[in-house]
Design a protein around this motif. Sequence first.
Motif, mmCIF file in Angstrom:
data_model
loop_
_atom_site.group_PDB
_atom_site.id
_atom_site.type_symbol
_atom_site.label_atom_id
_atom_site.label_comp_id
_atom_site.label_asym_id
_atom_site.label_seq_id
_atom_site.Cartn_x
_atom_site.Cartn_y
_atom_site.Cartn_z
ATOM 1 N N MET A 183 -2.221 -6.702 6.853
ATOM 2 C CA MET A 183 -1.064 -7.302 7.514
ATOM 3 C C MET A 183 0.267 -6.936 6.856
ATOM 4 N N ASN A 184 0.261 -6.001 5.916
ATOM 5 C CA ASN A 184 1.500 -5.585 5.252
ATOM 6 C C ASN A 184 2.266 -6.805 4.723
ATOM 7 N N ILE A 185 3.541 -6.960 5.101
ATOM 8 C CA ILE A 185 4.336 -8.130 4.707
ATOM 9 C C ILE A 185 4.557 -8.998 5.936
ATOM 10 N N VAL A 186 4.174 -10.276 5.863
ATOM 11 C CA VAL A 186 4.352 -11.181 7.002
ATOM 12 C C VAL A 186 5.480 -12.179 6.775
ATOM 13 N N SER A 187 6.062 -12.175 5.587
ATOM 14 C CA SER A 187 7.228 -13.007 5.325
ATOM 15 C C SER A 187 8.421 -12.424 6.079
ATOM 16 N N ARG A 188 9.072 -13.239 6.911
ATOM 17 C CA ARG A 188 10.209 -12.740 7.693
ATOM 18 C C ARG A 188 11.325 -12.274 6.768
ATOM 19 N N GLY A 189 11.680 -13.114 5.791
ATOM 20 C CA GLY A 189 12.711 -12.725 4.840
ATOM 21 C C GLY A 189 12.291 -11.538 3.988
ATOM 22 N N GLY A 190 11.015 -11.560 3.557
ATOM 23 C CA GLY A 190 10.502 -10.452 2.751
ATOM 24 C C GLY A 190 10.534 -9.136 3.488
ATOM 25 N N SER A 191 10.226 -9.173 4.768
ATOM 26 C CA SER A 191 10.232 -7.934 5.552
ATOM 27 C C SER A 191 11.643 -7.391 5.722
ATOM 28 N N LEU A 192 12.630 -8.298 5.836
ATOM 29 C CA LEU A 192 14.015 -7.850 5.963
ATOM 30 C C LEU A 192 14.499 -7.192 4.671
ATOM 31 N N VAL A 193 14.157 -7.795 3.529
ATOM 32 C CA VAL A 193 14.544 -7.196 2.252
ATOM 33 C C VAL A 193 13.848 -5.852 2.073
ATOM 34 N N PHE A 194 12.557 -5.786 2.409
ATOM 35 C CA PHE A 194 11.786 -4.537 2.305
ATOM 36 C C PHE A 194 12.425 -3.454 3.174
ATOM 37 N N ALA A 195 12.754 -3.817 4.422
ATOM 38 C CA ALA A 195 13.352 -2.845 5.341
ATOM 39 C C ALA A 195 14.715 -2.378 4.839
ATOM 40 N N TRP A 196 15.505 -3.310 4.291
ATOM 41 C CA TRP A 196 16.832 -2.949 3.773
ATOM 42 C C TRP A 196 16.698 -1.957 2.621
ATOM 43 N N MET A 197 15.752 -2.185 1.723
ATOM 44 C CA MET A 197 15.536 -1.245 0.619
ATOM 45 C C MET A 197 15.108 0.125 1.141
ATOM 46 N N CYS A 198 14.226 0.135 2.136
ATOM 47 C CA CYS A 198 13.760 1.410 2.702
ATOM 48 C C CYS A 198 14.903 2.182 3.339
ATOM 49 N N MET A 199 15.777 1.468 4.065
ATOM 50 C CA MET A 199 16.840 2.140 4.808
ATOM 51 C C MET A 199 17.999 2.575 3.922
ATOM 52 N N THR A 200 18.288 1.806 2.875
ATOM 53 C CA THR A 200 19.461 2.103 2.043
ATOM 54 C C THR A 200 19.113 2.883 0.777
ATOM 55 N N GLY A 201 17.850 2.819 0.354
ATOM 56 C CA GLY A 201 17.464 3.450 -0.899
ATOM 57 C C GLY A 201 17.894 2.662 -2.125
ATOM 58 N N GLU A 202 18.416 1.459 -1.934
ATOM 59 C CA GLU A 202 18.902 0.645 -3.041
ATOM 60 C C GLU A 202 17.863 -0.388 -3.477
ATOM 61 N N GLU A 203 18.112 -0.967 -4.660
ATOM 62 C CA GLU A 203 17.233 -1.999 -5.191
ATOM 63 C C GLU A 203 17.477 -3.321 -4.445
ATOM 64 N N ASN A 204 16.477 -4.193 -4.448
ATOM 65 C CA ASN A 204 16.593 -5.521 -3.849
ATOM 66 C C ASN A 204 17.810 -6.234 -4.433
ATOM 67 N N PRO A 205 18.809 -6.566 -3.607
ATOM 68 C CA PRO A 205 20.027 -7.191 -4.148
ATOM 69 C C PRO A 205 19.771 -8.573 -4.745
ATOM 70 N N PHE A 206 18.740 -9.276 -4.234
ATOM 71 C CA PHE A 206 18.450 -10.613 -4.752
ATOM 72 C C PHE A 206 17.806 -10.539 -6.142
ATOM 73 N N TYR A 207 17.223 -9.396 -6.460
ATOM 74 C CA TYR A 207 16.687 -9.155 -7.801
ATOM 75 C C TYR A 207 17.769 -8.559 -8.706
ATOM 76 N N GLU A 208 18.480 -7.574 -8.201
ATOM 77 C CA GLU A 208 19.460 -6.859 -9.013
ATOM 78 C C GLU A 208 20.625 -7.758 -9.432
ATOM 79 N N TYR A 209 21.016 -8.676 -8.533
ATOM 80 C CA TYR A 209 22.156 -9.545 -8.821
ATOM 81 C C TYR A 209 21.722 -10.993 -9.021
ATOM 82 N N PHE A 210 20.553 -11.159 -9.599
ATOM 83 C CA PHE A 210 19.991 -12.496 -9.785
ATOM 84 C C PHE A 210 20.895 -13.379 -10.653
ATOM 85 N N ASP A 211 21.513 -12.822 -11.648
ATOM 86 C CA ASP A 211 22.393 -13.613 -12.516
ATOM 87 C C ASP A 211 23.603 -14.137 -11.750
ATOM 88 N N ASP A 212 24.140 -13.334 -10.833
ATOM 89 C CA ASP A 212 25.253 -13.811 -10.001
ATOM 90 C C ASP A 212 24.803 -14.957 -9.106
#
Length: 435
Positions: A183-212
């Motif tokens: 079933m790959n990823i079934v989390s709606r939010g998780g799938s959006l973050v996964f797709a954003w990383m795939c499309m932009t080539g960038e790291e998960n912003p919620f992980y990268e900017y966790f301190d902010d």
Amino acid sequence: MERNYTTQMDAARRGIITPQLETVAKKEQKTVEEMRALVASGKVVIPSNKNHTCLNPEGIGSMLRTKINVNLGVSRDCKDYNIEMQKVRSAIDMGAEAIMDLSSHGNTQPFRRKLCKECPAMIGTVPVYDSVIHYQRDLETLSAKDFIDVIRMHAEDGVDFVTLHCGITRKTIDQIRTHKRKMNIVSRGGSLVFAWMCMTGEENPFYEYFDDILDICREYDVTISLGDACRPGCLADATDVCQIEELVRLGELTRRAWDKDVQVMIEGPGHVPMDQIAANMKIEQTICMGAPFYTLGPLVTDIAPGYDHITAAIGGAIAAMNGCAFLCYVTPAEHLALPNVDDVKQGIIASKIAAHAADIAKGIKGARDIDDKMADARRALNWEEQWKYAIDPETAKAIRADRSPEQDDTCSMCGKFCAVRSMNKALSGEKVDIL
């Protein structure tokens, strides 16, 4: 009175007894010092945004009463906010402790602000959903700053906890492709973050900017619900490499949040076979150092569309008995549609039964008192008393009225063969008349 602390955890660590902590301690029949120690250690969270002034605070922790969350919100296909408010009122009346607004269409802020202004239950959101809606731009055009700004907006509006999918990284992309989940990823939010990383080539912003993000949550006293993007969406994916590695990362993020006095709870599976549930709870408790666990179900079989409130209640009872602190309700509409008012009721009742059964099993003080009162009422064949202690008295009354018995002191199943009636008469020396 001037607030001289930032978060509930900060206050507890400094020996300050907040009004919210005092309320929760009284509800849970614990001393304020016992509760203070639990909040200070991160084993209990009291989600209570400083801007949610009408909140009736609740504590979430495995040693407290198991709490229930209700998911609501409009979508493109079902966009009537009045119906959603009707669901909110119904949920509060039935004893739900938390409402999550998962709206994914239209202008979401007025509804969110209305909830935080009028609703006494804890309010949660998933800001990544709202990012696309708020900016009205395609996912790949959004920047990390855009996502972080929406978190701040939700915090300013008064939400008590936010689900953030911080635990997946670019490494997760390779894992999902390599491990070939059903079933790959079934989390709606998780799938959006996964797709954003795939499309932009960038790291998960919620992980990268966790301190902010932590700085925002500390400023408004927002609890972070660390979302499990890789939660299993079917039994075949339960407790796999993707799920467990994300959990390990959530444990690391929990420690970082605690270092800034930000409260944390951990989201968990998902679809899990019954024999794996207890182990899942133990793994989370160990890796995340006792931070409260929040599960969707778990659902114990994949074949019950239309009845998933039952499959989730089975799993939820086992999970809560083994340490889960917070159950997200599941309705009969799960996997099928946006729940209507009746679906919401069915989901809440099923989850509350699961939570209550678990509280009895884990020995929560006073949990069984109402069951003992119900037993006394049943022995006396006192129907009015039974309605008083029933989890859903209106349904119980309606069933009895629809099939009312010939004898008032029986039900239409047994009639004069009623075992309770027979025993009452026999023990009092009366004749037991059957015919």
